[in-house]
Design a protein around this motif. Sequence first.
Motif, mmCIF file in Angstrom:
data_model
loop_
_atom_site.group_PDB
_atom_site.id
_atom_site.type_symbol
_atom_site.label_atom_id
_atom_site.label_comp_id
_atom_site.label_asym_id
_atom_site.label_seq_id
_atom_site.Cartn_x
_atom_site.Cartn_y
_atom_site.Cartn_z
ATOM 1 N N ILE A 124 64.030 5.288 54.245
ATOM 2 C CA ILE A 124 65.405 4.861 54.525
ATOM 3 C C ILE A 124 65.462 3.699 55.522
ATOM 4 O O ILE A 124 66.251 2.761 55.347
ATOM 5 N N LEU A 223 71.899 4.953 58.424
ATOM 6 C CA LEU A 223 72.590 4.951 57.129
ATOM 7 C C LEU A 223 73.893 4.161 57.152
ATOM 8 O O LEU A 223 74.449 3.852 56.097
ATOM 9 N N HIS A 226 73.842 1.134 55.003
ATOM 10 C CA HIS A 226 73.574 1.270 53.579
ATOM 11 C C HIS A 226 74.872 1.324 52.786
ATOM 12 O O HIS A 226 75.955 1.516 53.342
ATOM 13 N N GLY A 230 74.046 4.670 48.394
ATOM 14 C CA GLY A 230 72.784 4.915 49.094
ATOM 15 C C GLY A 230 72.935 5.972 50.168
ATOM 16 O O GLY A 230 72.050 6.817 50.346
ATOM 17 N N ARG A 231 74.051 5.931 50.902
ATOM 18 C CA ARG A 231 74.293 6.945 51.927
ATOM 19 C C ARG A 231 74.415 8.333 51.322
ATOM 20 O O ARG A 231 73.896 9.311 51.863
#
Length: 283
Positions: A124, A223, A226, A230-231
Amino acid sequence: MKQNHSVTEFVLLGLTQDPMRQKMVFVIFFIFYVATVVGNLLIIVTIKSSQTLGSPMYFFLFYLSLVDFCFSTSITPRLIVDSLSAKRIIPYNECMTQVFALHFFGCMEVFVLIHMSLDRYVAICKPLRYPTIMRRQVCTILIVLAWVGSFIHAIAQIILALRLLFCGPNLIDHYCCDLQPLLELACTDTYVISLLLVTNSGAICSTGFVTLMISYIVILHSLRNHSAEGRKKALSTCTSHIIVVIISFVPCIFIYTRPPTCPMDSNIMQLISFHFFVLLSSK
């Protein structure tokens, strides 16, 4: 094993002495154990037989399921049998073997969970370098280090257990053999061994928990940069990991970092918590 004391076997008192509750224990933990075995075996077979599940995440998940299967099998079958047995006798050598297995596979789960958090952090937070950092050779080395570290920890625990002298009684107020209930039966001064137990097992549980929580906090914080999709995907994976960490580490910390004020309750909590691995790790 050479014995330098008069006790050659122990009697496990189990979770309860009430006949009706013993039947309930049998049913509940039989269901838990079957679900754990079937679930973990399905995960192991699926990962091994699939050519698309070759990422480091599934590599570590394979070992988490394997270790969880071994950990459960080292404790639960005897608990299930003893719940319907009038005599719950465990020989001294088998008791020491159970102490070793309990700490070896328990410590291995800690290390594998740490490796899984490392994998998620790199995936990530450093996605472009992920294939280079988390290549198969690195993952293999991490697993080997986990096996070696777990073996060293378990050997340290068994050495402490073998140093205990038992002159009687031999009733273990527990569902399995572990250092803490054995300390209560020892007929020698156990202050140093108790201190070593806290600094060894307690430190592993506490340090592992803090390390994992910090890593997931960093992951969740990253995050924000993102995309929404994606999160959502990252949160789905990390949330299940965080739940597994909390369920497994909190009872461990509760038991090994302070003197037990209500050991049976903590023992039940620890045993049940480990059986939830199969329900969460498969996500």
